[in-house]
Design a protein around this motif. Structure first.
Motif, short mmCIF file in Angstrom:
data_model
loop_
_atom_site.label_atom_id
_atom_site.label_comp_id
_atom_site.label_asym_id
_atom_site.label_seq_id
_atom_site.Cartn_x
_atom_site.Cartn_y
_atom_site.Cartn_z
N SER A 24 0.84 -1.20 0.00
CA SER A 24 0.00 0.00 0.00
C SER A 24 0.88 1.25 0.00
N ALA A 25 0.29 2.37 -0.43
CA ALA A 25 1.04 3.61 -0.49
C ALA A 25 1.37 4.13 0.90
N VAL A 26 0.47 3.91 1.83
CA VAL A 26 0.67 4.33 3.22
C VAL A 26 0.30 3.16 4.12
N PRO A 27 0.79 3.11 5.36
CA PRO A 27 0.44 2.02 6.26
C PRO A 27 -1.07 1.93 6.47
N LEU A 28 -1.58 0.72 6.49
CA LEU A 28 -3.01 0.50 6.71
C LEU A 28 -3.33 0.62 8.19
N SER A 29 -4.50 1.15 8.49
CA SER A 29 -4.95 1.21 9.87
C SER A 29 -5.43 -0.17 10.30
N ASP A 30 -5.58 -0.37 11.61
CA ASP A 30 -6.06 -1.66 12.10
C ASP A 30 -7.43 -2.01 11.54
N PRO A 31 -8.40 -1.08 11.52
CA PRO A 31 -9.71 -1.41 10.92
C PRO A 31 -9.59 -1.80 9.45
N GLN A 32 -8.69 -1.12 8.71
CA GLN A 32 -8.49 -1.47 7.30
C GLN A 32 -7.92 -2.88 7.15
N LYS A 33 -6.96 -3.21 8.02
CA LYS A 33 -6.39 -4.56 7.98
C LYS A 33 -7.47 -5.61 8.25
N GLN A 34 -8.31 -5.34 9.25
CA GLN A 34 -9.36 -6.30 9.60
C GLN A 34 -10.35 -6.48 8.45
N ARG A 35 -10.75 -5.35 7.82
CA ARG A 35 -11.71 -5.45 6.71
C ARG A 35 -11.10 -6.18 5.53
N LEU A 36 -9.83 -5.88 5.23
CA LEU A 36 -9.16 -6.54 4.11
C LEU A 36 -9.01 -8.03 4.39
N GLY A 37 -8.59 -8.38 5.61
CA GLY A 37 -8.43 -9.78 5.96
C GLY A 37 -9.74 -10.55 5.86
N ALA A 38 -10.84 -9.92 6.31
CA ALA A 38 -12.15 -10.57 6.26
C ALA A 38 -12.60 -10.75 4.81
N ALA A 39 -12.35 -9.74 3.97
CA ALA A 39 -12.74 -9.83 2.57
C ALA A 39 -11.97 -10.92 1.84
N LEU A 40 -10.67 -11.00 2.10
CA LEU A 40 -9.86 -12.03 1.44
C LEU A 40 -10.22 -13.43 1.93
N ALA A 41 -10.51 -13.54 3.24
CA ALA A 41 -10.91 -14.85 3.78
C ALA A 41 -12.22 -15.31 3.13
N LYS A 42 -13.12 -14.38 2.91
CA LYS A 42 -14.39 -14.72 2.26
C LYS A 42 -14.16 -15.11 0.80
N LEU A 43 -13.25 -14.38 0.15
CA LEU A 43 -12.97 -14.64 -1.27
C LEU A 43 -12.32 -15.99 -1.48
N TYR A 44 -11.35 -16.35 -0.60
CA TYR A 44 -10.59 -17.58 -0.79
C TYR A 44 -11.07 -18.75 0.06
N GLY A 45 -11.98 -18.47 0.99
CA GLY A 45 -12.52 -19.54 1.82
C GLY A 45 -11.57 -20.05 2.88
N ARG A 46 -10.53 -19.27 3.21
CA ARG A 46 -9.56 -19.64 4.24
C ARG A 46 -9.16 -18.40 5.03
N GLN A 47 -8.68 -18.62 6.25
CA GLN A 47 -8.12 -17.52 7.00
C GLN A 47 -6.86 -17.02 6.30
N MET A 48 -6.66 -15.73 6.33
CA MET A 48 -5.57 -15.13 5.58
C MET A 48 -4.61 -14.38 6.50
N HIS A 49 -3.31 -14.65 6.33
CA HIS A 49 -2.30 -13.89 7.04
C HIS A 49 -1.83 -12.77 6.12
N LEU A 50 -1.83 -11.53 6.62
CA LEU A 50 -1.44 -10.39 5.82
C LEU A 50 0.03 -10.04 6.07
N ASN A 51 0.81 -10.05 5.01
CA ASN A 51 2.20 -9.62 5.07
C ASN A 51 2.25 -8.24 4.44
N LEU A 52 2.44 -7.20 5.27
CA LEU A 52 2.24 -5.82 4.84
C LEU A 52 3.55 -5.15 4.42
N ASP A 53 3.46 -4.36 3.35
CA ASP A 53 4.59 -3.60 2.87
C ASP A 53 4.08 -2.24 2.41
#
Length: 271
Positions: A207-236
């Motif tokens: 991302s261009a700037v660090p993600l906030s905790d709520p953004q991380k949670q929303r992104l993680g939930a969206a990806l988990a729903k998309l892929y059907g698995r819990q997702m670990h986020l490696n942030l850069d």
């Protein structure tokens, strides 16, 4: 493990995941180094008691680790072990068990990177079935009078060229250093670790700037729903990702950056 040791192991797993998510870390080499430290602490009862002594400060124990193994292993391995001894452990042996698990997990991570984790999991299961049905083979692999070299050679004759390198490494380490476990229970533990690893997916998020905790949670939930698995986020963070994010899961890249949208628009106009 109970109480403090369970929490310490959970923290160590998170640190290992963070390290091995980076492609700059050789997971197979890290596995060898952690296995060597496991063997050291398994032999040296007094040392593991000192490293888990609640009367000693975490920093003092970490400094001792650096003095003892800092020159023998990579900085990554030394820092990981130093972090572990800073934690509180219910029993000295729990630290050694945790190190052994991390070594196995690092080898499974290496297999995952090579795209062979499913094969390793299947081979561990099939090897366990073979051992359970062949009493002579089981006796040879668990014979306390047999040397480590002899057991290693037997395994090479059985698995060499027939199984994935990760499978051979894991089984050889279990057979040559069982640490009081039965062969069956050790293989079962390895199979469980492989299954857990296979069900874990990693998303590399830039991302261009660090993600906030709520953004991380929303992104993680969206990806988990998309892929059907819990997702670990490696942030850069990359300032060139203008106004959005880029997410990579395995070989798949999900682009949401303004720069990529503009580039795509340009390609369409040019076409």
């Amino acid at each position: 493990m109970n109480g403090a040791s369970r929490e310490a192991l959970a923290a160590a797993r998170e640190r290992l995941d963070a390290l091995t998510d980076s492609t700059s870390v050789n997971a197979g080499s890290l596995a060898d180094e952690l296995a060597a430290v496991t063997a050291l602490l398994d032999r040296e009862v007094g040392l593991r008691r000192v490293l888990t002594d609640p009367a000693q400060t975490g920093e003092a124990k970490a400094q001792l680790v650096q003095r003892l193994i800092g020159a023998q292993v990579s900085g990554t391995a030394a820092d990981l072990v130093s972090g572990m001894v800073r934690s509180r452990w219910s029993q000295p042996r729990d630290l050694v068990d945790a190190l052994e698990e991390l070594a196995d997990t690092a080898d499974l991570t290496a297999a995952q990177r090579r795209g062979s984790l499913d094969d390793v999991e299947d081979e561990l299961f099939r090897f366990a079935r073979i051992v359970s049905s062949n009493t002579e083979l089981r006796a040879a692999l668990t014979d306390r009078k047999a040397t480590t070299a002899a057991k290693g050679e037997l395994l090479r004759s059985l698995l060499g060229g027939r199984a994935m390198p990760g499978t051979e490494r894991l089984v050889t380490r279990l057979v040559t250093a069982p640490r009081g476990r039965s062969l069956e229970s050790g293989l079962e533990s390895l199979s469980k670790l492989a299954a857990e690893r296979r069900d874990r997916m990693v998303a590399v998020v830039t991302s261009a700037v660090p993600l906030s905790d709520p953004q991380k949670q929303r992104l993680g939930a969206a990806l988990a729903k998309l892929y059907g698995r819990q997702m670990h986020l490696n942030l850069d963070v990359d300032p060139e990702v203008l106004g959005g994010i880029q997410v990579q899961v395995g070989d798949e890249v999900i682009n949401g950056s303004i720069a990529d949208r503009l580039a795509e628009a340009g390609r369409r106009l040019a076409g």
